[in-house]
Design an enzyme around this catalytic site. Structure first.
Site: not given
Ligand code: HJL
Ligand code: ZN
Length: 166
Positions: A47, A49, A84, A94
């Protein structure tokens, strides 16, 4: 947020996730971008982040969970989409990645700026914002880029899904 959106555009469109971009920034009289990241920038199911944090860890030759100790006091995270709070099996969310970063007994990242909340396409209502706020992290919505952010985020989805703006 514009820089995060520029990052998100680099993410390979997929039907099974969102194309997101993020930046780690030090806020101050002259703000500095410490790191950028986008969905799947780092090999594997990564992801935006997460990529920011992993890249920052590589820079400091430390583990991702130690990154907080290296961050300046006013480090904040900008992300085009709310972090998320639910992922496919085997991946840390995250939100958990952010929450575990500590500096001097406090949260190392004090504020998270988000462009849109997560559409309900994959996980239903995302409780990520609430979990961050419950831990004392300020979550700030940056208005103005929602349509573009969602367009980029859902570029790999079928037409029906991309019209569903959550
Ligand atoms: C955020 C990202 C990204 C998502 N959200 N904030 N940054 N891809 O870089 C959230 C979405 C998950 C799907 C599939 N996407 O990615 O809920 O396979 O991508 O763990 O639920 O989960 P996995
Ligand atoms: Zn995530």
């Amino acid at each position: 947020m514009q820089l995060s959106l520029d990052e998100a555009r680099k993410s390979p469109p997929k039907p099974t996730n969102f194309c997101v971009g993020a930046c780690l920034v030090v806020l101050g009289p002259s703000s500095t971008v410490l790191e950028t990241g986008y969905t799947q920038e780092i090999e594997g199911n990564t992801h935006a982040e997460q990529c920011c944090l992993v890249k920052q860890a590589r820079r400091h030759s430390c583990a991702e969970e130690q990154v907080g100790e290296h961050l300046p006091d006013n480090a904040v995270l900008y992300t085009t989409m709310e972090p998320c709070n639910k992922r496919s099996v085997g991946n840390m969310t995250c939100v958990d990645r952010i929450l575990r970063l500590r500096k001097d007994g406090r949260q190392a990242i004090g504020k998270v700026y988000v462009g849109v909340k997560e559409p309900e396409t994959f996980v239903g209502v995302n409780e990520g914002r609430k979990r961050l706020e419950d831990a004392g992290i300020e979550v700030i919505h940056v208005p103005g880029l929602e349509d573009e952010i969602l367009q980029v985020a859902t570029a790999g989805h079928s037409k029906k899904e991309s019209e569903d703006k959550g």
